[in-house]
Design a protein around this motif. Structure first.
Motif, mmCIF file in Angstrom:
data_model
loop_
_atom_site.group_PDB
_atom_site.id
_atom_site.type_symbol
_atom_site.label_atom_id
_atom_site.label_comp_id
_atom_site.label_asym_id
_atom_site.label_seq_id
_atom_site.Cartn_x
_atom_site.Cartn_y
_atom_site.Cartn_z
ATOM 1 N N LEU A 200 0.838 -1.208 0.000
ATOM 2 C CA LEU A 200 0.000 0.000 0.000
ATOM 3 C C LEU A 200 0.866 1.249 0.000
ATOM 4 O O LEU A 200 0.605 2.209 -0.742
ATOM 5 N N GLN A 201 1.896 1.241 0.810
ATOM 6 C CA GLN A 201 2.802 2.390 0.892
ATOM 7 C C GLN A 201 3.443 2.691 -0.459
ATOM 8 O O GLN A 201 3.546 3.851 -0.872
ATOM 9 N N GLN A 202 3.844 1.650 -1.164
ATOM 10 C CA GLN A 202 4.457 1.846 -2.482
ATOM 11 C C GLN A 202 3.458 2.438 -3.467
ATOM 12 O O GLN A 202 3.792 3.333 -4.253
ATOM 13 N N ILE A 203 2.218 1.938 -3.438
ATOM 14 C CA ILE A 203 1.180 2.477 -4.319
ATOM 15 C C ILE A 203 0.949 3.954 -4.033
ATOM 16 O O ILE A 203 0.825 4.783 -4.943
ATOM 17 N N ILE A 204 0.892 4.308 -2.748
ATOM 18 C CA ILE A 204 0.689 5.707 -2.353
ATOM 19 C C ILE A 204 1.825 6.579 -2.879
ATOM 20 O O ILE A 204 1.597 7.647 -3.467
ATOM 21 N N GLU A 205 3.061 6.143 -2.687
ATOM 22 C CA GLU A 205 4.212 6.957 -3.075
ATOM 23 C C GLU A 205 4.321 7.115 -4.590
ATOM 24 O O GLU A 205 4.864 8.102 -5.074
ATOM 25 N N GLU A 206 3.790 6.152 -5.337
ATOM 26 C CA GLU A 206 3.895 6.209 -6.795
ATOM 27 C C GLU A 206 2.666 6.843 -7.451
ATOM 28 O O GLU A 206 2.626 6.993 -8.671
ATOM 29 N N SER A 207 1.679 7.230 -6.648
ATOM 30 C CA SER A 207 0.435 7.771 -7.194
ATOM 31 C C SER A 207 0.453 9.291 -7.246
ATOM 32 O O SER A 207 1.226 9.948 -6.534
ATOM 33 N N HIS A 208 -0.412 9.849 -8.110
ATOM 34 C CA HIS A 208 -0.597 11.290 -8.245
ATOM 35 C C HIS A 208 -2.087 11.574 -8.342
ATOM 36 O O HIS A 208 -2.864 10.725 -8.795
#
Length: 214
Positions: A200-208
């Motif tokens: 989840l953390q990775q998805i958040i950091e890669e999202s805009h």
């Protein structure tokens, strides 16, 4: 069946009344570097009424509260970070802040797959968003193909610690039912929770914000 894209757009539009960042067309990039992805704090809490323990976890991000709320609301992609989720279906929308959700969970052999019927409630404050999830099992007839879980309590809190730091807090307790040994269930909680939250953390950091059409 309720169209999930329409539902998410509806929920986000309500949330935007409280989240000033929603008016931005582009997702602003923070001046500071994001916290390390490995910084996930997890602890298990004993509960007097159950042998199954409660999980409490938190991590920080420099992404906006509006963006993190969008990621958590993206039901179509929940299975990308929540390992055991097979399917999610919105069964009813009660009001601006509450809807009914059906979740199907894959269970390892020899256990039966599980089904949850939960109410999801969202509250918005000046610097805090709270998502409460609790059992509403009595609102839907049981499905013989799945073992219905009757006891579940979860909460997400998105708290702005400063202009550039958001703390994501997660708390959940569930009774897996079906004679699952508590010591095995509890032993796996930290490992499984950390694995899911890292994704989840990775998805958040890669999202805009521009990734979302609503």
């Amino acid at each position: 069946m309720i169209n999930l894209k329409i539902l998410r757009a509806y929920l986000i539009s309500v949330g935007c009344l409280f989240l000033s960042a929603c008016v931005l067309v582009n997702d602003p990039k923070p001046a500071t570097s994001p916290p390390p992805e490995s910084t996930i704090e997890i602890q298990l809490n004993e509960l007097a009424h159950s042998h199954f323990k409660q999980v409490e976890a938190r991590f920080q991000t420099n992404q906006s509260r509006a963006l993190v709320f969008r990621v958590l609301s993206d039901i179509d992609k929940t299975s990308q970070w929540l390992t055991r989720v097979e399917d999610l279906q919105v069964l009813a929308v009660y009001n601006n802040h509450q809807y009914l959700l059906r979740t199907l969970l894959n269970s390892p052999w020899p256990f039966r797959d599980r089904e949850l019927i939960t109410c999801v409630e969202t509250a918005f404050e000046d610097s805090l968003t709270i998502i409460n999830i609790y059992s509403c099992s009595d609102r839907v007839p049981e499905n013989e193909d799945y073992l219905r879980l009757q006891a579940v309590e979860s909460k997400w809190q998105l708290r702005e610690l400063s202009d550039s730091v958001l703390e994501v807090q997660y708390q959940t307790w569930i009774d897996p039912a079906g004679n699952v040994p508590a010591f095995i269930f509890n032993r796996e909680l930290i490992k499984n929770t950390k694995s899911d939250l890292k994704k989840l953390q990775q998805i958040i950091e890669e999202s805009h914000l521009s990734d979302f059409a609503y």
